[in-house]
Design a protein around this motif. Structure first.
Motif, PDB file in Angstrom:
ATOM      1  N   PRO A 293      -0.491  -9.230 -10.036  1.00 40.00           N
ATOM      2  CA  PRO A 293       0.385  -9.773  -8.998  1.00 40.00           C
ATOM      3  C   PRO A 293       1.726  -9.054  -8.964  1.00 40.00           C
ATOM      4  O   PRO A 293       2.322  -8.753  -9.994  1.00 40.00           O
ATOM      5  CB  PRO A 293       0.537 -11.239  -9.422  1.00 40.00           C
TER       6      PRO A 293
ATOM      7  N   VAL B  94      -0.533 -11.085  -4.549  1.00 38.32           N
ATOM      8  CA  VAL B  94       0.210 -12.290  -4.907  1.00 38.32           C
ATOM      9  C   VAL B  94      -0.566 -13.197  -5.858  1.00 38.32           C
ATOM     10  O   VAL B  94       0.046 -13.986  -6.581  1.00 38.32           O
ATOM     11  CB  VAL B  94       0.640 -13.101  -3.657  1.00 38.32           C
ATOM     12  N   LYS B  95      -1.902 -13.117  -5.865  1.00 41.20           N
ATOM     13  CA  LYS B  95      -2.663 -14.018  -6.720  1.00 41.20           C
ATOM     14  C   LYS B  95      -4.033 -13.434  -7.012  1.00 41.20           C
ATOM     15  O   LYS B  95      -4.626 -12.767  -6.165  1.00 41.20           O
ATOM     16  CB  LYS B  95      -2.830 -15.374  -6.026  1.00 41.20           C
TER      17      LYS B  95
ATOM     18  N   LYS C 111       1.941 -15.853   4.580  1.00 48.70           N
ATOM     19  CA  LYS C 111       0.603 -16.354   4.292  1.00 48.70           C
ATOM     20  C   LYS C 111      -0.225 -15.291   3.585  1.00 48.70           C
ATOM     21  O   LYS C 111      -0.252 -14.144   3.994  1.00 48.70           O
ATOM     22  CB  LYS C 111      -0.051 -16.744   5.623  1.00 48.70           C
ATOM     23  N   SER C 112      -0.924 -15.682   2.517  1.00 56.28           N
ATOM     24  CA  SER C 112      -1.765 -14.728   1.792  1.00 56.28           C
ATOM     25  C   SER C 112      -3.199 -14.779   2.319  1.00 56.28           C
ATOM     26  O   SER C 112      -3.623 -15.770   2.905  1.00 56.28           O
ATOM     27  CB  SER C 112      -1.730 -15.011   0.296  1.00 56.28           C
TER      28      SER C 112
ATOM     29  N   LYS D 203       8.021 -16.143   1.625  1.00 56.56           N
ATOM     30  CA  LYS D 203       6.638 -15.773   1.348  1.00 56.56           C
ATOM     31  C   LYS D 203       5.775 -15.975   2.595  1.00 56.56           C
ATOM     32  O   LYS D 203       5.791 -17.027   3.204  1.00 56.56           O
ATOM     33  CB  LYS D 203       6.114 -16.636   0.192  1.00 56.56           C
TER      34      LYS D 203
ATOM     35  N   GLU E 178      -0.613 -15.845 -10.547  1.00 56.08           N
ATOM     36  CA  GLU E 178       0.201 -15.697  -9.335  1.00 56.08           C
ATOM     37  C   GLU E 178       1.489 -14.954  -9.633  1.00 56.08           C
ATOM     38  O   GLU E 178       2.034 -15.043 -10.721  1.00 56.08           O
ATOM     39  CB  GLU E 178       0.562 -17.070  -8.769  1.00 56.08           C
TER      40      GLU E 178
ATOM     41  N   MET F  77      -5.822 -12.036  -3.707  1.00 58.96           N
ATOM     42  CA  MET F  77      -5.069 -12.538  -2.561  1.00 58.96           C
ATOM     43  C   MET F  77      -3.817 -11.681  -2.377  1.00 58.96           C
ATOM     44  O   MET F  77      -3.110 -11.361  -3.332  1.00 58.96           O
ATOM     45  CB  MET F  77      -4.647 -14.001  -2.802  1.00 58.96           C
ATOM     46  N   CYS F  78      -3.578 -11.286  -1.114  1.00 58.59           N
ATOM     47  CA  CYS F  78      -2.500 -10.344  -0.772  1.00 58.59           C
ATOM     48  C   CYS F  78      -1.640 -10.881   0.355  1.00 58.59           C
ATOM     49  O   CYS F  78      -2.011 -11.814   1.045  1.00 58.59           O
ATOM     50  CB  CYS F  78      -3.095  -9.010  -0.303  1.00 58.59           C
ATOM     51  N   THR F  79      -0.504 -10.227   0.505  1.00 54.04           N
ATOM     52  CA  THR F  79       0.388 -10.508   1.632  1.00 54.04           C
ATOM     53  C   THR F  79       0.958  -9.175   2.118  1.00 54.04           C
ATOM     54  O   THR F  79       0.982  -8.209   1.367  1.00 54.04           O
ATOM     55  CB  THR F  79       1.505 -11.482   1.219  1.00 54.04           C
TER      56      THR F  79
ATOM     57  N   LEU G 209      -0.070  -3.534   1.229  1.00 52.09           N
ATOM     58  CA  LEU G 209      -0.063  -4.943   0.845  1.00 52.09           C
ATOM     59  C   LEU G 209       0.538  -5.125  -0.533  1.00 52.09           C
ATOM     60  O   LEU G 209       0.619  -4.183  -1.315  1.00 52.09           O
ATOM     61  CB  LEU G 209      -1.495  -5.487   0.833  1.00 52.09           C
TER      62      LEU G 209
END
Length: 123
Positions: free
Chosen positions: A86, A67-68, A51-52, A49, A42, A120-122, A64
């Motif tokens: 990340p 994040v993880k 939501k991813s 932050k 991560e 996983m992205c944001t 994007l």
């Protein structure tokens, strides 16, 4: 005669993949991906932050931040070897049924739906 040379040549030389450049892990290393342990890497959490979501759910043109990374140790090492770490910013070039093509600087990388689900992205 040619067939005999071909067989000897294959035995003495490891398989090569012409036209492709592998960064980080070699194709043989992906055999370890079936391990039962899950690894996660991560980025440092931000105070604001959002939501991813999986990279596979992103829309074309979106910018994007990763994040993880989820998955087995082999999967995470392979993603890191390709540059998916990340904190890095990426842009979606194409998304088709979960398979994506992303831009990372001047590079374009295609991922299947399974691998794209592990990133996983944001926004």
């Amino acid at each position: 005669m040619k067939q005999q040379y071909s067989q000897q040549n294959q035995e003495s030389n490891p398989p090569q993949f012409k036209g492709f450049t592998f960064y980080g892990e070699t194709p043989e290393a992906s055999k370890t991906e079936d391990s039962s342990t899950e690894a996660q890497i991560e980025a440092q959490p931000d105070s604001a932050k959002s939501k991813s979501f999986p990279l596979a759910m992103a829309s074309m043109g979106e910018k994007l931040r990763i994040v993880k990374l989820k998955g087995s140790d082999g999967t995470v090492r392979r993603l890191i070897g390709m540059g998916f770490v990340p904190g890095i910013e990426i842009q979606i070039i194409s998304n088709s049924d979960g398979s994506v093509i992303v831009a990372m600087g001047d590079n374009r990388i295609g991922l299947g739906a399974g691998m794209a689900q592990k990133i996983m992205c944001t926004n």
